[in-house]
Every structure is written in C-alpha cells, then in structure tokens.
Design an enzyme around this catalytic site. Sequence first.
Site, PDB file in Angstrom:
ATOM      1  N   ILE A   1      -6.822  27.610  24.965  1.00  0.00           N
ATOM      2  CA  ILE A   1      -6.452  28.998  25.301  1.00  0.00           C
ATOM      3  C   ILE A   1      -7.296  29.409  26.504  1.00  0.00           C
ATOM      4  O   ILE A   1      -8.526  29.554  26.381  1.00  0.00           O
ATOM      5  CB  ILE A   1      -6.709  29.943  24.099  1.00  0.00           C
ATOM      6  CG1 ILE A   1      -5.962  29.431  22.854  1.00  0.00           C
ATOM      7  CG2 ILE A   1      -6.281  31.368  24.449  1.00  0.00           C
ATOM      8  CD1 ILE A   1      -6.370  30.125  21.554  1.00  0.00           C
ATOM      9  N   GLU A   2      -6.657  29.549  27.633  1.00  0.00           N
ATOM     10  CA  GLU A   2      -7.389  29.866  28.867  1.00  0.00           C
ATOM     11  C   GLU A   2      -7.477  31.375  29.057  1.00  0.00           C
ATOM     12  O   GLU A   2      -6.854  32.155  28.322  1.00  0.00           O
ATOM     13  CB  GLU A   2      -6.719  29.163  30.050  1.00  0.00           C
ATOM     14  CG  GLU A   2      -6.773  27.650  29.882  1.00  0.00           C
ATOM     15  CD  GLU A   2      -6.224  26.869  31.064  1.00  0.00           C
ATOM     16  OE1 GLU A   2      -5.553  27.463  31.937  1.00  0.00           O
ATOM     17  OE2 GLU A   2      -6.460  25.645  31.098  1.00  0.00           O
TER      18      GLU A   2
ATOM     19  N   CYS B   1     -11.218  25.154  24.203  1.00  0.00           N
ATOM     20  CA  CYS B   1     -10.459  23.905  24.080  1.00  0.00           C
ATOM     21  C   CYS B   1      -9.674  23.841  22.767  1.00  0.00           C
ATOM     22  O   CYS B   1     -10.044  24.475  21.771  1.00  0.00           O
ATOM     23  CB  CYS B   1     -11.421  22.710  24.084  1.00  0.00           C
ATOM     24  SG  CYS B   1     -12.289  22.474  25.626  1.00  0.00           S
TER      25      CYS B   1
ATOM     26  N   GLU C   1      -9.555  21.375  20.638  1.00  0.00           N
ATOM     27  CA  GLU C   1     -10.304  20.778  19.524  1.00  0.00           C
ATOM     28  C   GLU C   1     -11.074  21.845  18.760  1.00  0.00           C
ATOM     29  O   GLU C   1     -11.168  21.824  17.538  1.00  0.00           O
ATOM     30  CB  GLU C   1     -11.301  19.733  20.043  1.00  0.00           C
ATOM     31  CG  GLU C   1     -10.666  18.528  20.705  1.00  0.00           C
ATOM     32  CD  GLU C   1     -10.423  18.701  22.201  1.00  0.00           C
ATOM     33  OE1 GLU C   1     -10.125  19.839  22.632  1.00  0.00           O
ATOM     34  OE2 GLU C   1     -10.521  17.716  22.930  1.00  0.00           O
TER      35      GLU C   1
ATOM     36  N   CYS D   1     -14.002  16.968  25.365  1.00  0.00           N
ATOM     37  CA  CYS D   1     -15.121  17.268  26.276  1.00  0.00           C
ATOM     38  C   CYS D   1     -16.439  17.258  25.506  1.00  0.00           C
ATOM     39  O   CYS D   1     -16.462  17.229  24.274  1.00  0.00           O
ATOM     40  CB  CYS D   1     -14.895  18.622  26.956  1.00  0.00           C
ATOM     41  SG  CYS D   1     -15.303  20.031  25.909  1.00  0.00           S
TER      42      CYS D   1
HETATM   43  N1  THU Z   1      -9.411  21.053  27.439  1.00  0.00           N
HETATM   44  C1  THU Z   1      -9.245  20.927  26.082  1.00  0.00           C
HETATM   45  O1  THU Z   1      -8.520  21.714  25.454  1.00  0.00           O
HETATM   46  N2  THU Z   1      -9.918  19.933  25.454  1.00  0.00           N
HETATM   47  C2  THU Z   1     -10.773  19.072  26.071  1.00  0.00           C
HETATM   48  O2  THU Z   1     -11.476  18.327  25.399  1.00  0.00           O
HETATM   49  C3  THU Z   1     -10.862  19.050  27.509  1.00  0.00           C
HETATM   50  C4  THU Z   1     -10.229  20.170  28.221  1.00  0.00           C
HETATM   51  C5  THU Z   1      -8.735  22.144  28.118  1.00  0.00           C
HETATM   52  C6  THU Z   1      -9.653  23.174  28.706  1.00  0.00           C
HETATM   53  C7  THU Z   1      -8.807  23.743  29.813  1.00  0.00           C
HETATM   54  O3  THU Z   1      -8.002  24.781  29.278  1.00  0.00           O
HETATM   55  C8  THU Z   1      -7.924  22.595  30.236  1.00  0.00           C
HETATM   56  O4  THU Z   1      -7.988  21.641  29.208  1.00  0.00           O
HETATM   57  C9  THU Z   1      -8.332  21.950  31.549  1.00  0.00           C
HETATM   58  O5  THU Z   1      -9.662  21.615  31.545  1.00  0.00           O
END
Ligand code: THU
Length: 150
Positions: free
Chosen positions: A60-61, A70, A72, A106
Amino acid sequence: MDGKGFGDKNSFYQNLEENSRRLYDLALAKAKEAYAPYSGFQVGAALLCEDGSVYEGVNIENASFGAGICAERTAACCAIARGKRRFTAMAVAALKEGKQASAPPCGICRQFLGEFGQELLVIFGKDREHLQRYPLQELLPRSFQLEEKP
Ligand code: THU
C-alpha cells in the site's frame, strides 16, 4: 482466512512443491489488489499459519513515499491482529506493470517476520514454475534480537 485446505505444517511439507505453488497462486491473485500507483510494482503475499489459516496482504503506497508498506507486512499484520503467532510459510508474488516479477522480501520485512520465528519458509519467484524457497534464517542470518534466545 481459514479453509484453504493446506492443513498443518507437516501436511504442507508433505506435498511441498504443490503446496508452494498453491500458496504462490493466492499471493499472485492478491497482487492485483495492491495499491501501487507510484511504483507500478504490485505485490501480494499469502501467509500460511501453523493452524492452516491463510492471511493475505498487498503493498500500500502513499504520496509520502516513506509511509508506504510492503505486502509481507500487511499480511503479517492481518494474521497477528487475529491472534496468530506461529507461521509455516509465506509466498510473495509481484506484477510489474501487469507482468509477473520476482519479489524477494525486503530487509525490513525479513526483520519484521523474524520476530515470529526463523523457520518460516519464504517462497518467491518470477512465476509458479520458478519458485525459490528459503527458511527465513537463510535470508537474514544473525538478525537483530533484543536478547539472545535460548
Ligand atoms: N515491496 C513489497 O511490497 N515487498 C517487498 O518485499 C519489496 C517491495 C513494495 C514496496 C513498494 O510499494 C513497491 O514494492 C516497490 O518497491
């Protein structure tokens, strides 16, 4: 959510290949619901608890980029808020501008998940035929702990 038919940890490992793909399919279906208007990178996660229940999450950005979260961690938050603490496996899938992409968790997510056990099996890959599986301790060895655990 309950009722996805994975059963307990033992039954997941008994049919590891097929169950990994099934969990990944749930993550991929969920990725379509991600809110990622800034990166165009949609991530879905499916977390299998030891009791057989599955909780899903998406990234969710936010316009304030650092406020995003993220997939996860949203999946883990859903499970934890339901009282779950013991987890068997997590699958992560991603769509980059609509095409499947690999999404290893990440560093923050690795640390976050590690709070609840180092044996969690983490599954990711560019598609269901190219999955990689690692226990969390291999993805973040010697992670930070407030106290050394016995
Ligand atoms: N993102 C994730 O949801 N999980 C990760 O482990 C790596 C990155 C998301 C964060 C961001 O919304 C998008 O991917 C690009 O980085």
